[in-house]
Design an enzyme around this catalytic site. Sequence first.
Site, PDB file in Angstrom:
ATOM      1  N   ASP A  99     132.258 -33.092 -16.840  1.00 41.49           N
ATOM      2  CA  ASP A  99     131.757 -33.166 -18.218  1.00 41.49           C
ATOM      3  C   ASP A  99     130.266 -33.476 -18.190  1.00 41.49           C
ATOM      4  O   ASP A  99     129.883 -34.640 -18.239  1.00 41.49           O
ATOM      5  CB  ASP A  99     132.548 -34.241 -18.968  1.00 41.49           C
ATOM      6  CG  ASP A  99     132.224 -34.279 -20.450  1.00 41.49           C
ATOM      7  OD1 ASP A  99     131.583 -33.333 -20.933  1.00 41.49           O
ATOM      8  OD2 ASP A  99     132.618 -35.255 -21.123  1.00 41.49           O
TER       9      ASP A  99
ATOM     10  N   GLU B  91     125.110 -34.046 -26.248  1.00 43.77           N
ATOM     11  CA  GLU B  91     126.388 -33.685 -26.882  1.00 43.77           C
ATOM     12  C   GLU B  91     127.217 -34.946 -27.080  1.00 43.77           C
ATOM     13  O   GLU B  91     127.872 -35.135 -28.109  1.00 43.77           O
ATOM     14  CB  GLU B  91     127.147 -32.685 -25.992  1.00 43.77           C
ATOM     15  CG  GLU B  91     128.434 -32.144 -26.610  1.00 43.77           C
ATOM     16  CD  GLU B  91     129.677 -32.969 -26.302  1.00 43.77           C
ATOM     17  OE1 GLU B  91     130.705 -32.766 -26.956  1.00 43.77           O
ATOM     18  OE2 GLU B  91     129.615 -33.839 -25.408  1.00 43.77           O
TER      19      GLU B  91
ATOM     20  N   ASP C 155     132.951 -26.388 -21.787  1.00 46.23           N
ATOM     21  CA  ASP C 155     132.905 -27.861 -21.783  1.00 46.23           C
ATOM     22  C   ASP C 155     134.312 -28.453 -21.784  1.00 46.23           C
ATOM     23  O   ASP C 155     134.664 -29.256 -22.641  1.00 46.23           O
ATOM     24  CB  ASP C 155     132.100 -28.365 -23.000  1.00 46.23           C
ATOM     25  CG  ASP C 155     131.957 -29.887 -23.006  1.00 46.23           C
ATOM     26  OD1 ASP C 155     132.103 -30.506 -21.938  1.00 46.23           O
ATOM     27  OD2 ASP C 155     131.706 -30.455 -24.080  1.00 46.23           O
TER      28      ASP C 155
HETATM   29 ZN   LIG Z   1     131.513 -32.597 -22.622  1.00 45.08          ZN
END
Ligand SMILES: [Zn+2]
Length: 468
Positions: A291, A323, A351
């Site tokens: 991530d 993000e 993602d």
């Molecule tokens: Zn992420």
Amino acid sequence: MRSLLLPIAMLVTSSIALPSMAVVSEKSLDDAQQLREIALRSHLGYDIVESLTVEVGPRLAGTPADARAVAWAEDKFAQLGFDKVYKQPVKVRHWERGHASASVISPFPQPLAITALGDSVATPKGGLTGEVIFFDSVPELKAADPKRVNGKIVYIDARMHQHREGKEYSLAVAGRSIGSSVASEKGAIALIIRSVGTDKSRMPHTGNMRYQEGVKKIPAGAISTSDAMMLMSMKKRGKAITITMDLGTTAFQAKTSYNVIGEITGTTYPDQYILIGAHLDSWDEGTGALDDGAGVGITMAAAKLIKQFKPKRTVRVVLFANEEGGLIGAKEYRDANAKDLHKIKLAGESDFGARSIWRFDSQVHPKNLDLMASIAKVLKPLGINHGDNKAGGGPDVSILPAKGVPVFSLRQDGTDYFDYHHTANDTLDKINPEELRQNVAAWAVVAFLAAQSDEQLLPLTINTNLDK
Ligand SMILES: [Zn+2]
């Protein structure tokens, strides 16, 4: 360019059934298959995420490491030979975790593995101590009599199970995102949640939270799922449980970070864009491999491999800032490019880790569904099924369909994604290079064929207008 494309669109409009009527040329389909095979043999995607996790590591928005990640991304795009590399400023919060500790002090004293939630205020110096009141969910907490909650530490035990699509995340995450303000309104002194994760481990999961305006900010942390189980068993003994917790977080002045963008310029329609991307920032305890280092590697590598096939439209890779803080870079991207969003003909973000992709979904104008079907055929040998036309596109990209931008999703197997998500365990060793190559191949195929199609790629707003 547009006028040249119109006749094709008009033919389709008049509903003449013309199966595979040149939505993509035979040559482009051949190229796409070749590209797919090249990507399946390429180590580039893995090399990129390896480089990011080794040379930068954790990169929480606003920190010096985030600035190093931005410099890394610019260098990497340049090294890979992208035609255009630039960045767009984004104001981001700067928050740092500091130390975190917690223990049960009665009735059965023992330490707990805890971490602060992102943006949490610190506890008073030396920590705070209070009796724990237990809830299973935010709605249950909302319904509680404030008299019972006042002066206590609220604990929320929302559970989550493994699922290929990560289905329970959106439910379980409520305690993390709004739990502290709901608890504070009832007079609680702190919030502790069971980690939003599917692992059995002593690694607590951090993640974003937000304080409601006008409500007193109380400290908030997550304990590991192992500690959560222990605490729930302790509760069954029927005695009041007292916990002490100490979170040493610091909020600094806002900083400037950047969306970093690299482009492979289109040969025929340079002003039309196929946008693929990932987010560059990560939480601070792991190295942000899954991530979202994986997404960075997948999309940068896909665009780089496309370059040798000279795409007709421009392939734009956007590495979004912050993000994790709430799509901050994505919102800035949308607003700063408001006048040019119609030039983005298709967009998607990777993602959701690094496992194999099993399904291809889109959210495009119905007149472009034949093109999606052609793309799906080239994806089929990768073990990817053609899904529906209800794709969200990925977190940062999910705000674009409301502006008419068509999106796609290449859905990965997320069964163990939430074992590692937002923990110190999100590291490179969790990535299987083979599975990552399958991802790169799929992203390369979708972006390339969307870039090659001579069909007009219609915005979603026109879709709405036409269909009403
Ligand atoms: Zn992420």
